[in-house]
Design an enzyme around this catalytic site. Sequence first.
Site, PDB file in Angstrom:
ATOM      1  N   ASP A   1      50.578  43.629  54.102  1.00  0.00           N
ATOM      2  CA  ASP A   1      51.869  43.357  55.141  1.00  0.00           C
ATOM      3  C   ASP A   1      53.087  43.599  54.412  1.00  0.00           C
ATOM      4  OD1 ASP A   1      54.057  42.521  56.752  1.00  0.00           O
ATOM      5  OD2 ASP A   1      52.676  42.026  58.320  1.00  0.00           O
TER       6      ASP A   1
ATOM      7  N   ILE B   1      53.541  43.581  60.205  1.00  0.00           N
ATOM      8  CA  ILE B   1      53.141  44.966  60.375  1.00  0.00           C
ATOM      9  C   ILE B   1      51.415  44.611  60.288  1.00  0.00           C
ATOM     10  CG2 ILE B   1      52.603  46.769  58.634  1.00  0.00           C
ATOM     11  CD1 ILE B   1      55.639  46.618  57.621  1.00  0.00           C
ATOM     12  N   ASP B   2      51.013  43.622  59.799  1.00  0.00           N
ATOM     13  CA  ASP B   2      49.641  43.471  60.014  1.00  0.00           C
ATOM     14  C   ASP B   2      49.109  43.721  61.317  1.00  0.00           C
ATOM     15  OD1 ASP B   2      48.248  43.009  57.411  1.00  0.00           O
ATOM     16  OD2 ASP B   2      49.188  40.955  57.397  1.00  0.00           O
ATOM     17  N   VAL B   3      49.579  43.029  62.153  1.00  0.00           N
ATOM     18  CA  VAL B   3      49.211  42.954  63.817  1.00  0.00           C
ATOM     19  C   VAL B   3      49.349  44.475  64.341  1.00  0.00           C
ATOM     20  CG1 VAL B   3      49.643  42.201  66.158  1.00  0.00           C
ATOM     21  CG2 VAL B   3      49.493  40.655  63.979  1.00  0.00           C
TER      22      VAL B   3
END
Length: 820
Positions: free
Chosen positions: A552, A581-583
Amino acid sequence: MTHRPLSHIRVLDFGQYLAAPLVGMMLADMGAEVIRIDPPDSPAFDDPAFQMISRGKKTLTLDLKTDQGRETAIELAKRADVVIENFRPGVMDRLGLGPNVLRSANDQLIYLSMPGFASTDAELAKLPAWEAVIAAYTGQFTDMGLNRRLMGINPSFTPLTLASAYGASFGAMSVLFALNARERNGGDHIEVPLAAALLEGLIYNCEQIEDYPERYKSPRETELDRRAAEGLPMNLEFDELSEFLDPFYRTYTCADGRGFYVVSGSISTHPRRVLETLGLKDLADELPDFSAYLDTKDWPAEWSMRNYPVGASDRARVSSAMKEAFLTRPAHEWEELFGTAKAPATAQRFSKEWLADPHALASGLVLRVADARHGEMRQMGNVAWLSGDDAAADKSGPTAADLDALLAAAPRASGTTGSSGWLDGLKVLDLANVIAGPTIGSTLARYGAEVTLVQPVEPSVDPWNTVVFGIHAQRGKESILLNLRSDEGQQVLAKLIAESDVITMNGTDEQRDKLGLSLERLSAINPRLILVQLDAFGGPMRGPKSDHLGYDDLAQAATGVMVRFGGGMDTPEEHAHFGTIDVLTGFCACAALGGALLRLRETGKGGIARASLAAAGNLIQAQFMYDYEGRAPFDEPAGREALGWGPFYHCYEAADQWLFFAAPIEQRTALARVPELADLEEVPLDDLHEALAERFKTRPLSFWEKAFSVGQSTVVPLASLHETRDKALQLESSGDIDLSDATFRVIRHDQHPMGRWCDLVAPNAVRPQSGKIRIPGPMPKYGQHTRTILERLGLEGPQIDELIAAGAAGTSWSEKYLPE
């Protein structure tokens, strides 16, 4: 391909500003025919960003306030598959174009509403839901990151449009999943409140675990706790923060003065790769290295290289050695060396630099688009795409629609209606780890998918990433442990692949093929199989960094988020919210899967559905991710002192607390309506912020909320994510969890199998009328279902025992659910 994945889908896009138009862009990017409906006086947000997200769309001007315009819209809806709008609740109904009217005209229509707050929320539904109003009320601007809390800076403002980004990804996936289930359910009315989507996107900033073990706290968290316990002020200077940064999770300065960001903790091999790439192998050999899954009472040393964070006794010497090494080369050389070594790191960049980056352009993460107004524009690329869709990177600006041709199409045929999970019966094999990849499977589970999680017998990732984050990201799954480097493990994997519809993984193409998941092998086992793949720097095409590893924060650094958030190249900071950003990448991958499922229905062929962290990094910057000759400067608010975007879109202190004031359209007209502010209407713009700041301090929040309770302007309190969470709590043990009334819902899982309660945001960002949403069950202990799954595959007890004895399968990583 003769046809694009969504070339058979027609979308009417009534959206303005960002959220709904972004959904339209995502669908158009996969080939849907998207018709943007404009009012007679042109779109309200007719700027270069809106022009960019209108790419590939057809534009049509209709006056929806007239009988003729309304009747034309209804006729178009009869010939459409999807309608998208993001007005306040009731607006489309007052125009005579609400979901009941349009779905009566076309019972197979998928109608997506994207209000700021839930239409069923009596308190919030009517608020003018500007992006920053949603962010402020949800809590995004308060406690903006560990750095700022330690520095005593609170609140802060960020121009990143997280609510619209999360909302758009939820909107696109829900439309595509609903289309996939249309033969069972018929049409649907789906609501995605942007504030609910924002809270789900920031889940890891809201997650709370009872008696959270100290071992999982970063040095900055430990220092925050110490200062709070001892009553010390939060007054660190920025330069002092370096003492509390983990060596494998920080920015270093290179020989050319550019920052170089390393994020390499938590995965067993990565810290060693970093040190060896820097020429520090001897140091790596000296550092402790043992299982991260032991309880701390059983650790043979203060810390392990397999466990984040680095212990206090070694932190300074590791950081010092790395600082010295980085100064020997410029950033671009280190970037190439680290990429080759598979050591996750990247140079810091401004967004403008990213838009001209050779990899971004070669991979299609940034596209050159011929635009009628601005000439050649460099624009953010696709955020979800399908391999084999050769036209995915071919873009053009918006073009005028032919109304007669649109109306010449036959109305959509009437069909069945029903109520079921959009993905009921879909079998998903989940090979992902950490956050972004597992988010895919847990999201699919809420729509009815059956998800089987496969992880290695010997964990390569520490329990902070697997268990702490998995409590949310691994919900609703079964869990089996397999050694995929063994022949026996691969044989079991082949059986699991054969009975699956979808496989999910996070990794580069090289990693994918090493796992035995090449498209050729999957097609040979099952040509209808869909692989959902996400990685760090992948795009629709190959680029020089396509096989570089990343997380991320590295996507933030590469695409310009960290430099903007920190305020400059000398002070980059990871964006305040963990997993930002991961999610989002996991949600975008779900949208890609939705496109792949529809392509499968049309062609009978599976393939690869893709997303990447860098592409999602583009999406959260959608307002800024374009460039062209003559573009206005990238002068959006940046840095830790930012509190707004001009005096009419700003955080202010009231007499009793902080508030956010939003009057971006009405501006001085809004001031004129309030007697206590009317005299400020003529104050010069350069002096207005200071004058408003003084005036807002004279009255409490409640006074200003009432004063701005009419029109398109508003005042809302600056809440915190923790306040929002705690106000929205429901007990799991009550057995009556509401997912549809209030905007925000959080579940306290007080019967959790780990023996501690935990608070998790409820899955209520997507609210369908026909489709069913379920609350996924708790994350299983890793390996909990190994024997059950092997038995289901036809193996008997002695065979299973033999696999476990040989290390080809396993049943547990640790004695406790959460190692302490």
